[in-house]
Write a protein that holds these residues in place. Structure first.
Motif, mmCIF file in Angstrom:
data_model
loop_
_atom_site.group_PDB
_atom_site.id
_atom_site.type_symbol
_atom_site.label_atom_id
_atom_site.label_comp_id
_atom_site.label_asym_id
_atom_site.label_seq_id
_atom_site.Cartn_x
_atom_site.Cartn_y
_atom_site.Cartn_z
ATOM 1 N N TYR A 183 26.432 24.529 -11.356
ATOM 2 C CA TYR A 183 25.109 23.942 -11.093
ATOM 3 C C TYR A 183 24.786 22.886 -12.141
ATOM 4 N N GLU A 184 25.088 23.200 -13.423
ATOM 5 C CA GLU A 184 24.798 22.264 -14.514
ATOM 6 C C GLU A 184 25.584 20.962 -14.338
ATOM 7 N N GLU A 185 26.867 21.092 -13.969
ATOM 8 C CA GLU A 185 27.691 19.888 -13.757
ATOM 9 C C GLU A 185 27.152 19.072 -12.582
ATOM 10 N N ALA A 186 26.790 19.782 -11.514
ATOM 11 C CA ALA A 186 26.295 19.079 -10.323
ATOM 12 C C ALA A 186 25.044 18.278 -10.673
ATOM 13 N N ASP B 276 26.053 15.288 -13.180
ATOM 14 C CA ASP B 276 26.866 14.192 -12.624
ATOM 15 C C ASP B 276 26.275 13.576 -11.358
ATOM 16 N N TYR B 277 25.553 14.394 -10.581
ATOM 17 C CA TYR B 277 25.073 13.891 -9.282
ATOM 18 C C TYR B 277 23.552 14.019 -9.122
ATOM 19 N N GLY B 278 22.897 14.672 -10.073
ATOM 20 C CA GLY B 278 21.445 14.771 -10.032
ATOM 21 C C GLY B 278 20.916 15.677 -8.943
ATOM 22 N N THR B 279 21.764 16.543 -8.397
ATOM 23 C CA THR B 279 21.343 17.431 -7.315
ATOM 24 C C THR B 279 22.264 18.642 -7.283
ATOM 25 N N ASP B 280 21.781 19.730 -6.655
ATOM 26 C CA ASP B 280 22.664 20.903 -6.521
ATOM 27 C C ASP B 280 23.476 20.833 -5.221
ATOM 28 N N LYS B 281 23.370 19.702 -4.504
ATOM 29 C CA LYS B 281 24.221 19.530 -3.318
ATOM 30 C C LYS B 281 24.855 18.137 -3.316
ATOM 31 N N PRO B 282 25.794 17.929 -4.231
ATOM 32 C CA PRO B 282 26.347 16.586 -4.392
ATOM 33 C C PRO B 282 27.179 16.128 -3.196
ATOM 34 N N ASP B 283 26.993 14.849 -2.855
ATOM 35 C CA ASP B 283 27.868 14.221 -1.866
ATOM 36 C C ASP B 283 29.055 13.655 -2.643
ATOM 37 N N SER C 209 23.512 33.301 -12.444
ATOM 38 C CA SER C 209 23.570 34.313 -11.377
ATOM 39 C C SER C 209 24.935 34.299 -10.710
ATOM 40 N N GLN C 210 25.132 35.286 -9.843
ATOM 41 C CA GLN C 210 26.344 35.282 -9.011
ATOM 42 C C GLN C 210 25.992 34.722 -7.637
ATOM 43 N N HIS C 211 25.347 33.580 -7.662
ATOM 44 C CA HIS C 211 24.912 32.889 -6.437
ATOM 45 C C HIS C 211 25.829 31.683 -6.251
ATOM 46 N N TYR C 212 26.249 31.463 -5.021
ATOM 47 C CA TYR C 212 27.124 30.325 -4.734
ATOM 48 C C TYR C 212 26.589 29.619 -3.501
ATOM 49 N N ASP C 213 26.648 28.307 -3.520
ATOM 50 C CA ASP C 213 26.250 27.520 -2.351
ATOM 51 C C ASP C 213 27.471 26.776 -1.852
#
Ligand code: ASP
Length: 638
Positions: A314-317, A320-327, A517-521
């Motif tokens: 999440y931190e890297e996303a 590097d991409y400013g969002t938790d759902k990087p394109d 957490s142990q949460h994954y998207d």
């Protein structure tokens, strides 16, 4: 009588797209296989099936009249394609000719006739059935069609509101037929993979339940007990966990979920998830399961799916991409330039860096000078200001390779070239730079990254391959995030049942804000298409999270807390958003295009006009009175 050239034009002029979509898709998820489309009915073939090999056969087709041409021929359509029907010109068949040539377009008909080769030179290579035509002998109008609100042709533009009002007509289009059929085939392959190959059990769970704390707002359903309401579940989360306690150790469901989130573009108040839960599994186990599931059910004509999917924290996303759902289909990543600018005299930079989470970051827009207009740059800066309250400065790389910006005077030669190296700036690139608090700067630049990608593409640059599918796992989310409306309070980043990262369990009790957490998207081309977690299976820990961290009334969940005390196995799961997944696979602009009967973005069914008023008498058993007087007036009108 039309001359052969005009006939040829008419025959050849059918829309290409329609044919491409009508063609039965080949591949693992969409192979028609041995499906018999003609069982149990009188038709011998569908309208997309006939080829030269059928020449000489007597066939019976059922379909809708797509085109009518001057008493000479018509084109019959069903879900699978189009077939040209030649009307008999001889006296003996004049009644058939009259019947068919007087039938309005979109009337539904039966025709029986002989398959013949088209005259030489009149074949249509764009039509799968383009080598043949059917010479009709008998026909029947099964039902005539009145004047249509719009033409049933994919290439004819119509407003979405009109399409939704007459959804049953819109469903006749090849595009929607293709989307719904592909969706059905993908779901079937998923069921096959889960149940037949991996022993999952398809279990239905209730849609009338009670409120679940945390998460989305739920729809209420009145009950006959005064003051008591059911809630429509936002997901079968509690039930699937209870199934694990019940020993149904591999559960799945094509589950309908409900969220009352008001008007949101491209969201639906009811939507479908592929909902999964497993006992005795860890995060990697769920990830491998989902990769296998998507690989198995993926339509072959969309290319293969390569596994394992890459993962990013999440931190890297965010960085590097400013969002938790990087394109991740394109670069333009956010670059941290704090260290380069730390030594400068620039006031706003120094100011930003003096705060604990202060940072300076930038993105580089390739060829921005050539593809973006001044007004585009202004609107990008304006959008950062209005959405994130973040000032953004632009820098331009001149043809001589030097930087043009308000900043350059304040930077030394050395710093300028370090900056250009860090951002890999080339001639004609535009740099957008922001200084401030880490999360705000990242979010603003992440949003500008996407906005400028849209602008570059609108101006003709090919940035994202429309046929590419980039899957990505985002992991190591924080367990809790500050509430947007009151940052002093915490809410679950996923939902309250998510387990802490094993390495951070102790922090839960000392500093919950630091717990991962142990949460994954699961992200596909910048869209979140799934999310899940390993769950808390210890009642004490669950109670602590609900009561002490989230300050929720744990009484609402007493049944679940109690269940966890009866030997609940460790478990975890995930849900895939089926509508979004299918819309990305078929390249639909909206999830409404892959749902048979969608709601408008205000949550209305424009065809049946739901929601609707009810009379005071109908409300009485529920002990409900509508205080808004207009409702009563309207209800009486209905
Ligand atoms: N129930 C969750 C959701 O709807 C998914 C999960 O955690 O399995 O987002």
């Amino acid at each position: 009588m039309l001359c052969p050239r005009v006939l040829r034009l008419l025959r050849g002029g059918l829309p290409r797209l329609a044919w491409e979509l009508a063609r039965p898709a080949r591949g693992s998820a969409s192979a028609p296989g041995a499906a018999d489309f003609n069982s149990f009915v009188a038709r011998t073939n569908t309208c997309g099936e006939l080829r030269s090999a059928h020449v000489g056969q007597e066939v019976t087709l059922y379909g809708w009249i797509q085109y009518q041409r001057h008493g000479l021929f018509l084109v019959l359509r069903d879900f699978q394609g189009l077939t040209q029907i030649i009307l008999p010109q001889d006296e003996a068949h004049s009644h058939v000719r009259k019947l068919l040539s007087n039938a309005p377009v979109e009337s539904v008909v039966r025709v029986t006739g002989i398959v013949s080769s088209r005259p030489p030179g009149q074949e249509n290579p764009k039509m799968p059935t383009g080598d043949i035509e059917v010479k009709v002998e008998t026909a029947e109008i099964l039902n005539s069609c009145k004047k249509l609100p719009f033409e049933i042709k994919d290439f004819i533009k119509k407003s979405e509101a009109l399409r939704m009002q007459y959804r049953y007509l819109d469903l006749r289009s090849f595009q929607l037929q293709y989307n719904l059929r592909l969706r059905s085939q993908i779901v079937m392959r998923m069921q096959e993979y889960l149940c037949n190959l991996h022993g999952f059990v398809d279990v239905e769970t209730p849609t009338l339940f009670k409120r679940t704390p945390g998460g989305a707002k739920e729809f209420l359903v009145p009950s006959r007990e005064a003051g008591k309401f059911y809630s429509l579940p936002q997901s079968p989360q509690q039930f699937k966990q209870l199934l694990m306690v019940g020993g149904v150790d591999r559960y799945f469901q094509v589950a309908r979920c409900y969220r009352d989130e008001g008007s949101r573009p491209d969201r639906q108040p009811e939507f479908t998830q592929i909902d999964i839960e497993m006992s005795f599994v860890d995060q990697a186990g769920i990830q491998r399961l989902i990769e296998g599931l998507l690989q198995y059910s993926w339509p072959q004509e969309r290319g293969g799916v390569t596994t394992p999917f890459p993962a990013m924290t999440y931190e890297e996303a965010l960085a590097d991409y400013g969002t938790d759902k990087p394109d991740t289909r394109f670069g333009m990543k956010i670059v941290d330039i704090s260290d380069i600018l730390r030594r400068s005299d620039v006031q706003f930079v120094q100011n930003a860096l003096s705060y604990p989470r202060g940072t300076v970051k930038a993105i580089c827009i390739p060829q921005g000078v050539r593809y973006l207009k001044n007004k585009d740059l202004e609107s990008l800066k304006e959008s950062a200001k209005s959405q994130f309250n973040q000032e953004v400065m632009d820098m331009i790389c001149r043809p001589d390779g030097s930087l043009k910006s308000l900043l350059t005077k304040l930077l030394g030669k050395e710093q300028q070239s370090e900056l250009m190296r860090a951002l890999n700036v080339q001639v004609d690139d535009v740099v957008l730079l922001a200084a401030g608090e880490h999360k705000r700067v990242c979010s603003a630049l992440g949003s500008l990254r996407l906005e400028s990608a849209d602008l570059l593409e609108a101006a003709g640059m090919m940035l994202r391959d429309p046929t590419a599918f980039h899957f990505l796992w985002v992991v190591d989310f924080p367990l809790f995030l500050p509430k947007e409306e009151n940052p002093a309070e915490l809410e679950s980043a996923h939902h309250p049942f998510t387990a802490p990262h094993p390495a951070d369990t102790n922090l839960l009790y000392s500093d919950p804000t630091k717990v991962r957490s142990q949460h994954y998207d699961l992200v596909l081309n910048g869209n979140e298409i799934g999310g899940g977690s390993i769950r808390i299976h210890n009642a004490e820990q669950q109670r602590f999270v609900l009561e002490k961290v989230l300050k929720e009334d744990s009484e609402v969940l007493s049944h679940l807390l109690e269940a966890l005390e009866f030997g609940a196995p460790p478990h975890g799961g995930i849900a895939l958003g089926l509508d979004r997944l299918i819309s990305l696979i078929v390249g639909a602009p909206s999830i409404r295009d892959v749902i048979a009967f969608p709601k408008s973005f205000r949550g209305r069914d424009l065809m049946g006009n739901a929601p609707d008023y009810v009379t005071p008498e109908e409300l009485e058993p529920y002990h409900i009175q509508v205080s808004w007087p207009v409702a009563e007036t309207e209800a009486k009108k209905n």
